[in-house]
Design a protein around this motif. Sequence first.
Motif, short mmCIF file in Angstrom:
data_model
loop_
_atom_site.label_atom_id
_atom_site.label_comp_id
_atom_site.label_asym_id
_atom_site.label_seq_id
_atom_site.Cartn_x
_atom_site.Cartn_y
_atom_site.Cartn_z
N ALA A 95 0.84 -1.20 0.00
CA ALA A 95 0.00 0.00 0.00
C ALA A 95 0.88 1.25 0.00
N ASN A 96 0.58 2.18 -0.90
CA ASN A 96 1.30 3.45 -0.93
C ASN A 96 0.52 4.49 -0.15
N VAL A 97 1.00 5.73 -0.16
CA VAL A 97 0.37 6.78 0.63
C VAL A 97 -1.03 7.09 0.12
N VAL A 98 -1.26 6.93 -1.18
CA VAL A 98 -2.59 7.19 -1.75
C VAL A 98 -3.61 6.19 -1.20
N VAL A 99 -3.20 4.91 -1.14
CA VAL A 99 -4.10 3.88 -0.60
C VAL A 99 -4.40 4.15 0.87
N CYS A 100 -3.37 4.51 1.62
CA CYS A 100 -3.58 4.79 3.05
C CYS A 100 -4.48 6.00 3.26
N ASN A 101 -4.32 7.02 2.41
CA ASN A 101 -5.19 8.19 2.53
C ASN A 101 -6.64 7.84 2.23
N SER A 102 -6.83 6.96 1.25
CA SER A 102 -8.19 6.51 0.94
C SER A 102 -8.77 5.73 2.10
N LEU A 103 -7.93 4.96 2.77
CA LEU A 103 -8.39 4.20 3.94
C LEU A 103 -8.81 5.15 5.06
N MET A 104 -8.09 6.27 5.20
CA MET A 104 -8.48 7.26 6.21
C MET A 104 -9.82 7.89 5.87
N SER A 105 -10.07 8.09 4.58
CA SER A 105 -11.37 8.62 4.18
C SER A 105 -12.49 7.65 4.55
N LEU A 121 0.77 15.65 3.63
CA LEU A 121 -0.17 16.62 4.20
C LEU A 121 -1.60 16.15 4.01
N ILE A 122 -1.86 15.46 2.89
CA ILE A 122 -3.21 14.92 2.65
C ILE A 122 -3.55 13.90 3.73
N SER A 123 -2.56 13.14 4.18
CA SER A 123 -2.80 12.15 5.24
C SER A 123 -3.27 12.83 6.51
N PHE A 124 -2.55 13.88 6.91
CA PHE A 124 -2.94 14.59 8.13
C PHE A 124 -4.29 15.29 7.96
N SER A 125 -4.52 15.85 6.76
CA SER A 125 -5.80 16.52 6.51
C SER A 125 -6.95 15.53 6.55
N ALA A 126 -6.76 14.34 5.95
CA ALA A 126 -7.81 13.32 5.96
C ALA A 126 -8.08 12.85 7.38
N CYS A 127 -7.03 12.74 8.17
CA CYS A 127 -7.21 12.32 9.56
C CYS A 127 -7.94 13.40 10.36
N ALA A 128 -7.61 14.67 10.10
CA ALA A 128 -8.30 15.77 10.77
C ALA A 128 -9.76 15.81 10.36
N ALA A 129 -10.03 15.55 9.07
CA ALA A 129 -11.42 15.52 8.60
C ALA A 129 -12.20 14.39 9.27
N CYS A 130 -11.50 13.28 9.53
CA CYS A 130 -12.14 12.16 10.22
C CYS A 130 -12.51 12.56 11.65
N ALA A 131 -11.61 13.28 12.33
CA ALA A 131 -11.91 13.74 13.68
C ALA A 131 -13.07 14.72 13.68
N ALA A 132 -13.19 15.50 12.59
CA ALA A 132 -14.29 16.47 12.49
C ALA A 132 -15.64 15.79 12.46
N VAL A 170 -6.78 23.67 2.24
CA VAL A 170 -7.57 22.44 2.43
C VAL A 170 -7.39 21.89 3.84
N ALA A 171 -6.14 21.86 4.31
CA ALA A 171 -5.87 21.35 5.66
C ALA A 171 -6.51 22.25 6.71
N CYS A 172 -6.39 23.55 6.52
CA CYS A 172 -6.99 24.48 7.49
C CYS A 172 -8.51 24.37 7.48
N ASN A 173 -9.09 24.15 6.31
CA ASN A 173 -10.55 23.98 6.23
C ASN A 173 -11.00 22.73 6.98
N ALA A 174 -10.15 21.69 6.94
CA ALA A 174 -10.48 20.49 7.71
C ALA A 174 -10.52 20.81 9.19
#
Length: 445
Positions: free
Chosen positions: A91-101, A128-139, A164-168
């Motif tokens: 799994a690459n970072v894209v797959v992991c980011n999708s998993l966070m979504s 940064l997308i990983s952290f943003s996706a994780c922050a969106a999950c917490a939201a 995008v990250a700040c909006n999350a």
Amino acid sequence: WTSALALVADLGPRRLASDVFACNVALDALGSAGAAWHRVCEMLGQMRRADLRPDVVSLGSAVGACRRDGEASWATALRFLAGGKQAGLAANVVVCNSLMSCCASAALWEMAVGLLWTMERFGPAPSLISFSACAACAAETGSWEVALRLLRAAERRGLELNAVACNAGLNACSSGSAWQAAGLLLGRMRRQGLRPDVVSYASAASACGRSALWATALRMLLEMEQAGLRSNIVVHNTVASACEWERSLCFFGLQGSALAPDLVSFNDAIRACEGDGRWQQALELLENARLRRLRPSCVTCSSAMSACRRGGQATRAHVLLGQMRASQLEPNVVTYSAAITACELGQRWARALALFKSMCVAGVQSNLASCNALLVACQAARGSWETTLGTFDAMGQSRLQGDAITQCAVASACEVGVQSMVLTKLLGDLADSTGASLAGRGPKV
């Protein structure tokens, strides 16, 4: 996505490697179109039958398609990930980011944080997308402190935050009603040269709205307009939801506004009237919505009915219920609860019981609010204790856990019931003694 499935179905057993690219495009189209995950499984199966080996891009598209299926998406995405590992796909970072979504759609922010920690320790390195996706999950669960800590952690790792990250983070503040943190983050965006967009201001205004700070929410809107950003009805609805009923009506200028109010606008305005029992204004808004060719929803009618109930207009609330049925708008449990609660005003427990029965006949599942509404209506009548105890027994059979309102109504019913039984016994004893006395005084035969 139906065309995508047809494309893969037409693939023959011997295809060039470039066909995997075509299938990946089709898989991505499935995810973008919101197709169910089992459709993705079907396409992957067709690829295998065509002797095409899915690659890591296929895996990422498959995991990404799961994020729309709610709580079940997490388990499905994990199965895709396990299948990819068995096939030798890392799994690459894209797959992991999708998993966070997927975690976000299932409101599993702890899982997302755990995945982020695993990526930092074992790879791939989070972006940064990983952290943003994780922050969106917490939201999604209102965990705004977690979301802001994640953004700070991203900065400590040398990642520069973007809009995008700040909006999350702002969305997390909105979910958690953290209006002060939202204001600070908005100011920080400006200082760092990040231009807040409409989403930024809408989230900040929503945080103020959830805290009932209408003046601050209006100031957010003014700042957005001064920044040259064009407002929209979504932002206006957000600010209106923070206002009291008078300001809510004046804010939109429902008699004439550059932005035509939508159904959400009317729902927010009617809900504001509901809180103060302004039933006249609520009914006027309901009629205004119809004149604008907007079809009222169950939320609209339920709020108007509650406004009538709070304003002492039980009959008008029941008329609204009849109008809903006449317009083929099926009432839900919230609507029935509002109508049943209105019966308390005139001590119409029989009417409340009839509404409750019609709700059950219509196939609408009762909940604690609807049962309590019936219990309170019966309690107000003080003559229907048998119905109260029968409803309480039915709640137990349906495994509905009562609350303080339930206990108070049942206790009152028991008190009335005991008094009724004692009175019945006393009258019976009195009748027996009176009969015996009369028999003793009669002529002897």
